[in-house]
Design an enzyme around this catalytic site. Structure first.
Site, mmCIF file in Angstrom:
data_model
loop_
_atom_site.group_PDB
_atom_site.id
_atom_site.type_symbol
_atom_site.label_atom_id
_atom_site.label_comp_id
_atom_site.label_asym_id
_atom_site.label_seq_id
_atom_site.Cartn_x
_atom_site.Cartn_y
_atom_site.Cartn_z
ATOM 1 C CG ASP A 1 -59.699 40.585 -36.392
ATOM 2 O OD1 ASP A 1 -60.926 40.509 -35.952
ATOM 3 O OD2 ASP A 1 -58.980 41.243 -37.052
ATOM 4 C CG HIS A 2 -61.237 41.016 -40.404
ATOM 5 N ND1 HIS A 2 -62.198 42.014 -40.698
ATOM 6 C CD2 HIS A 2 -60.794 42.407 -39.348
ATOM 7 C CE1 HIS A 2 -62.210 43.050 -39.569
ATOM 8 N NE2 HIS A 2 -61.573 42.980 -39.193
ATOM 9 C CG HIS B 1 -60.332 48.076 -40.087
ATOM 10 N ND1 HIS B 1 -61.166 47.808 -40.771
ATOM 11 C CD2 HIS B 1 -60.412 47.546 -38.567
ATOM 12 C CE1 HIS B 1 -61.963 46.515 -40.680
ATOM 13 N NE2 HIS B 1 -61.269 46.533 -39.021
ATOM 14 N N GLY B 2 -57.580 51.324 -38.379
ATOM 15 C CA GLY B 2 -55.954 52.337 -38.497
ATOM 16 C C GLY B 2 -56.055 53.563 -38.653
ATOM 17 C CG HIS C 1 -63.614 45.739 -36.125
ATOM 18 N ND1 HIS C 1 -62.650 44.569 -36.746
ATOM 19 C CD2 HIS C 1 -64.776 44.644 -34.874
ATOM 20 C CE1 HIS C 1 -63.599 42.994 -35.559
ATOM 21 N NE2 HIS C 1 -64.398 43.582 -35.526
ATOM 22 N N GLY C 2 -61.091 48.421 -35.247
ATOM 23 C CA GLY C 2 -60.634 50.352 -35.696
ATOM 24 C C GLY C 2 -60.749 50.899 -33.855
ATOM 25 C CB SER D 1 -55.440 52.059 -33.844
ATOM 26 O OG SER D 1 -55.151 51.306 -33.397
ATOM 27 C CB THR E 1 -53.649 50.005 -36.797
ATOM 28 O OG1 THR E 1 -53.723 50.498 -37.427
ATOM 29 C CG2 THR E 1 -52.630 51.705 -36.868
HETATM 30 P P1 13P Z 1 -57.140 49.190 -35.632
HETATM 31 O O1 13P Z 1 -56.086 48.940 -36.617
HETATM 32 O O2 13P Z 1 -57.956 50.372 -36.236
HETATM 33 O O3 13P Z 1 -57.163 49.422 -34.114
HETATM 34 O O4 13P Z 1 -57.876 47.944 -36.229
HETATM 35 C C1 13P Z 1 -58.108 46.865 -35.478
HETATM 36 C C2 13P Z 1 -58.665 45.993 -35.838
HETATM 37 O O5 13P Z 1 -60.156 46.476 -36.310
HETATM 38 C C3 13P Z 1 -58.831 44.483 -35.796
HETATM 39 O O6 13P Z 1 -59.984 43.577 -36.555
HETATM 40 ZN ZN ZN Z 2 -61.223 45.002 -37.973
#
Ligand code: 13P
Ligand code: ZN
Length: 278
Positions: free
Chosen positions: A83-84, A179-180, A206-207, A209, A231
Site C-alpha cells: 500500500d502507498h 485517511h484516519g 481509502h480511508g 475507518s 486506523t
Molecule cells: P484508514 O486508516 O482511514 O482506515 O485508511 C486506510 C487506508 O486508506 C490504507 O491505505
Molecule cells: Zn490509503
C-alpha cells in the site's frame, strides 16, 4: 490454504457488486488477527502493508513470510498487497518478496509527473502481470508512513486519461474520503458515479475507518471493489493492549494476545458487512 492472487479477488468483487477488505497491518499479532477473522467469517481478505507497517514488522521479506505462513495455516482466502509505495524500488522489493499486488502513490505529484511515475510502475509490474493500483486526486488526512498533502478530489475526465495512458489496473479515488478520519464535507457520491461511469477498472476507496456503514454500502454499490481500512484496526490493537496492561501490568504475553483478539473482532465486524465479498 496457499496465499491467493489479489487480482481475481478484486475482479470477482467488481462483478458481484461487492468489495474486498484491504486490511492495513503492522505487526504479527495484527496479521494473525485479521487472517483469523477471514477464516471465521469465510470471507476473503487482502493483508496490506504501507512503509510504516513494513518498518514495524521488519521489512518486506518478513512481512511476506508472516502472511504466507498465516494463510497456509488457515482456511482463509488471503492475498498480500503493498500500500502507498512512492518509489519503483519499493515495488521491486515487494514483488521479489512475493506480494501479489502493489500500489504506486504519486497522488501528491503534478499530473504530468504522476503520469510518468505510474507508467514506469506499470512497466515494472507488467512482466509479472501483478495488478497495479494508483491514486488520482489525493486522499488527505493522517496515515503513518504515507506522504500526505492537501486533499484534492478525483476529476472524472482526468481519471479517464490517467487510466488510458498508464494502464493501471485499479484506481484509488478521492471523493471526500480521508485517511484516519471522517470524510471532508461528506462522501461525494455523484463524483464517484461520474468516475464509475467513465473508468472501466475497479475503484478503490481509502480511508474507510472514518466512513459509516451506510457510506461504505453506497460506495460499493457505486463501483468500489476494494475498501482500505487501517486506523480502526490499529486503534483496536492499541485498545486491547492498553486495557490488558491496565488489568495486568507487566504481562506482555497476555496483552499481545488480547490485542490480537481485538483486531480479530474489528476485522470480523468489517468482513461481515453486507458489501464484503463472500
Ligand atoms: P484508514 O486508516 O482511514 O482506515 O485508511 C486506510 C487506508 O486508506 C490504507 O491505505
Ligand atoms: Zn490509503
Amino acid at each position: 490454504m496457499p496465499i491467493v492472487e489479489p487480482g481475481p479477488l478484486v475482479a470477482r468483487a467488481l462483478s458481484e457488486g461487492r468489495a474486498v477488505v484491504g486490511a492495513n497491518v503492522s505487526t504479527i499479532q495484527m496479521v494473525r488477527g485479521v487472517v483469523r477473522a477471514a477464516e471465521q467469517t469465510g470471507r476473503p481478505l487482502l493483508v496490506q502493508f504501507n512503509r510504516s507497517g513494513l518498518t514495524l514488522i521488519g521489512g518486506v521479506d518478513l512481512a511476506a513470510r508472516v502472511v504466507r505462513q498465516a494463510a497456509e495455516d488457515s482456511e482463509a482466502e488471503v492475498g498480500l498487497h503493498l500500500d502507498h509505495a512512492d518509489t519503483l524500488d519499493e515495488l521491486s522489493a515487494a514483488i521479489n518478496a512475493g506480494f501479489g499486488s502493489v500500489m504506486i502513490d504519486g497522488s501528491t505529484l503534478a499530473f504530468d509527473q504522476h503520469l510518468t511515475l505510474a507508467r514506469e510502475a506499470k512497466g515494472l509490474v507488467q512482466w509479472s502481470r501483478l495488478p497495479l493500483e494508483a491514486e488520482l486526486g489525493h486522499v488527505a488526512g493522517d496515515e503513518a508512513g504515507v506522504t500526505i498533502g492537501d486533499a484534492s478530489w478525483t476529476d472524472p475526465e482526468q481519471a479517464v486519461r490517467f487510466v488510458a495512458e498508464t494502464g493501471v489496473d485499479w484506481l484509488a479515488v478521492a471523493v471526500g474520503n480521508t485517511h484516519g478520519g471522517p470524510p471532508l464535507g461528506g462522501l461525494q457520491i455523484d463524483r464517484l458515479h461520474a468516475i464509475r461511469d467513465r473508468v472501466p477498472i475497479p475503484l478503490v476507496l481509502h480511508g474507510a475507518s472514518g466512513l459509516t456503514a451506510d457510506e461504505l454500502g453506497v460506495a460499493v454499490e457505486s463501483g468500489v471493489a476494494k475498501i482500505n481500512v487501517g486506523t480502526s484496526l490499529h486503534q483496536a490493537a492499541a485498545k486491547g493492549l492498553t486495557e490488558a496492561l491496565e488489568r495486568h501490568p507487566g504481562s506482555l504475553r497476555s496483552a499481545l494476545l488480547e490485542s490480537e483478539r481485538a483486531v480479530e473482532s474489528e476485522a470480523r465486524r468489517l468482513l461481515t458487512s453486507p458489501w464484503a465479498l463472500g
